[in-house]
Design a protein around this motif. Structure first.
Motif, mmCIF file in Angstrom:
data_model
loop_
_atom_site.group_PDB
_atom_site.id
_atom_site.type_symbol
_atom_site.label_atom_id
_atom_site.label_comp_id
_atom_site.label_asym_id
_atom_site.label_seq_id
_atom_site.Cartn_x
_atom_site.Cartn_y
_atom_site.Cartn_z
ATOM 1 N N ASP A 1 13.059 -26.149 24.369
ATOM 2 C CA ASP A 1 12.801 -25.037 23.317
ATOM 3 C C ASP A 1 12.874 -23.721 23.907
ATOM 4 O OD1 ASP A 1 12.949 -26.867 21.378
ATOM 5 O OD2 ASP A 1 10.746 -27.061 20.975
ATOM 6 N N ALA A 2 12.040 -23.603 24.893
ATOM 7 C CA ALA A 2 11.939 -22.257 25.744
ATOM 8 C C ALA A 2 13.420 -21.782 26.259
ATOM 9 C CB ALA A 2 11.038 -22.467 26.830
ATOM 10 N N ALA A 3 14.048 -22.893 26.907
ATOM 11 C CA ALA A 3 15.481 -22.592 27.284
ATOM 12 C C ALA A 3 16.218 -22.213 25.980
ATOM 13 C CB ALA A 3 15.926 -23.820 28.076
ATOM 14 N N ALA A 4 16.402 -22.891 25.003
ATOM 15 C CA ALA A 4 17.391 -22.492 23.767
ATOM 16 C C ALA A 4 16.957 -21.110 23.388
ATOM 17 C CB ALA A 4 16.890 -23.519 22.678
ATOM 18 N N ALA A 5 15.515 -20.782 23.256
ATOM 19 C CA ALA A 5 15.140 -19.514 22.927
ATOM 20 C C ALA A 5 15.594 -18.402 23.954
ATOM 21 C CB ALA A 5 13.664 -19.403 22.880
ATOM 22 N N ALA A 6 15.624 -18.592 25.101
ATOM 23 C CA ALA A 6 16.019 -17.911 26.291
ATOM 24 C C ALA A 6 17.446 -17.724 26.137
ATOM 25 C CB ALA A 6 15.694 -18.106 27.553
ATOM 26 N N ALA A 7 18.199 -18.576 25.857
ATOM 27 C CA ALA A 7 19.759 -18.558 25.378
ATOM 28 C C ALA A 7 20.244 -17.522 24.315
ATOM 29 C CB ALA A 7 20.250 -20.009 25.511
ATOM 30 N N ARG A 8 19.418 -17.935 23.229
ATOM 31 C CA ARG A 8 19.404 -17.029 22.007
ATOM 32 C C ARG A 8 19.250 -15.601 22.321
ATOM 33 N NH1 ARG A 8 17.050 -21.429 19.439
ATOM 34 N NH2 ARG A 8 15.004 -20.258 19.406
ATOM 35 N N HIS A 9 18.370 -15.455 22.966
ATOM 36 C CA HIS A 9 17.946 -14.018 23.475
ATOM 37 C C HIS A 9 19.038 -13.198 24.265
ATOM 38 C CE1 HIS A 9 15.521 -10.499 23.667
ATOM 39 N NE2 HIS A 9 15.459 -10.467 25.080
ATOM 40 N N ALA A 10 19.548 -14.173 24.954
ATOM 41 C CA ALA A 10 20.514 -13.538 25.947
ATOM 42 C C ALA A 10 22.051 -13.379 25.368
ATOM 43 C CB ALA A 10 20.782 -14.396 27.300
ATOM 44 N N ARG A 11 22.133 -14.352 24.387
ATOM 45 C CA ARG A 11 23.432 -13.876 23.554
ATOM 46 C C ARG A 11 23.430 -12.774 22.469
ATOM 47 N NH1 ARG A 11 26.511 -18.480 20.077
ATOM 48 N NH2 ARG A 11 28.215 -17.166 19.588
ATOM 49 N N PHE A 12 22.134 -12.843 21.736
ATOM 50 C CA PHE A 12 21.970 -11.874 20.333
ATOM 51 C C PHE A 12 20.990 -10.764 20.828
ATOM 52 C CE2 PHE A 12 22.779 -16.202 18.718
ATOM 53 C CZ PHE A 12 24.062 -16.005 18.301
ATOM 54 N N GLY A 13 20.128 -11.097 21.681
ATOM 55 C CA GLY A 13 19.530 -9.754 22.067
ATOM 56 C C GLY A 13 18.253 -9.628 21.074
ATOM 57 N N ARG A 14 17.873 -8.445 20.639
ATOM 58 C CA ARG A 14 16.948 -8.388 19.686
ATOM 59 C C ARG A 14 17.527 -7.762 18.399
ATOM 60 N NH1 ARG A 14 12.704 -3.897 20.727
ATOM 61 N NH2 ARG A 14 14.053 -2.160 19.859
ATOM 62 N N LEU A 15 16.692 -7.738 17.095
ATOM 63 C CA LEU A 15 17.112 -7.207 15.934
ATOM 64 C C LEU A 15 17.374 -5.746 16.064
ATOM 65 C CD1 LEU A 15 15.137 -9.418 13.455
ATOM 66 C CD2 LEU A 15 17.772 -9.596 13.875
ATOM 67 N N PRO A 16 18.110 -5.035 15.244
ATOM 68 C CA PRO A 16 18.156 -3.614 15.222
ATOM 69 C C PRO A 16 16.929 -2.868 14.758
ATOM 70 C CG PRO A 16 19.700 -4.463 13.782
ATOM 71 C CD PRO A 16 19.363 -5.498 14.566
ATOM 72 N N GLU A 17 16.426 -1.767 14.777
ATOM 73 C CA GLU A 17 15.373 -1.106 14.281
ATOM 74 C C GLU A 17 15.503 -0.834 13.051
ATOM 75 O OE1 GLU A 17 12.425 -0.169 15.845
ATOM 76 O OE2 GLU A 17 13.464 -1.093 17.829
#
Length: 65
Positions: A8-24
């Protein structure tokens, strides 16, 4: 540590690397713009009885009944 938690942590890290964070968030005040109304008030502001028939549709008239 559980392998499921690691996955789950690896999947979350992969999602974060691909999509980054939401815009302000954009505040509502920044989305709206106020403008003064001019003296004409827009294209259809004044009632024109001679030209009012142009803006209405009647199926009976369209069919020639």
């Amino acid at each position: 540590m559980n392998t499921e938690d690691t996955g789950d942590a690896a999947a979350a890290a992969a999602r974060h690397a691909r999509f980054g964070r939401l815009p302000e968030r954009i505040r509502f005040e920044e989305m709206t713009e106020g403008a003064e109304a001019g003296p004409s008030g827009g294209a259809h502001a004044a009632y024109d009885p001679e030209g009012a028939w142009k803006y209405y549709s009647c199926l009976a008239l369209d069919l020639g009944l």
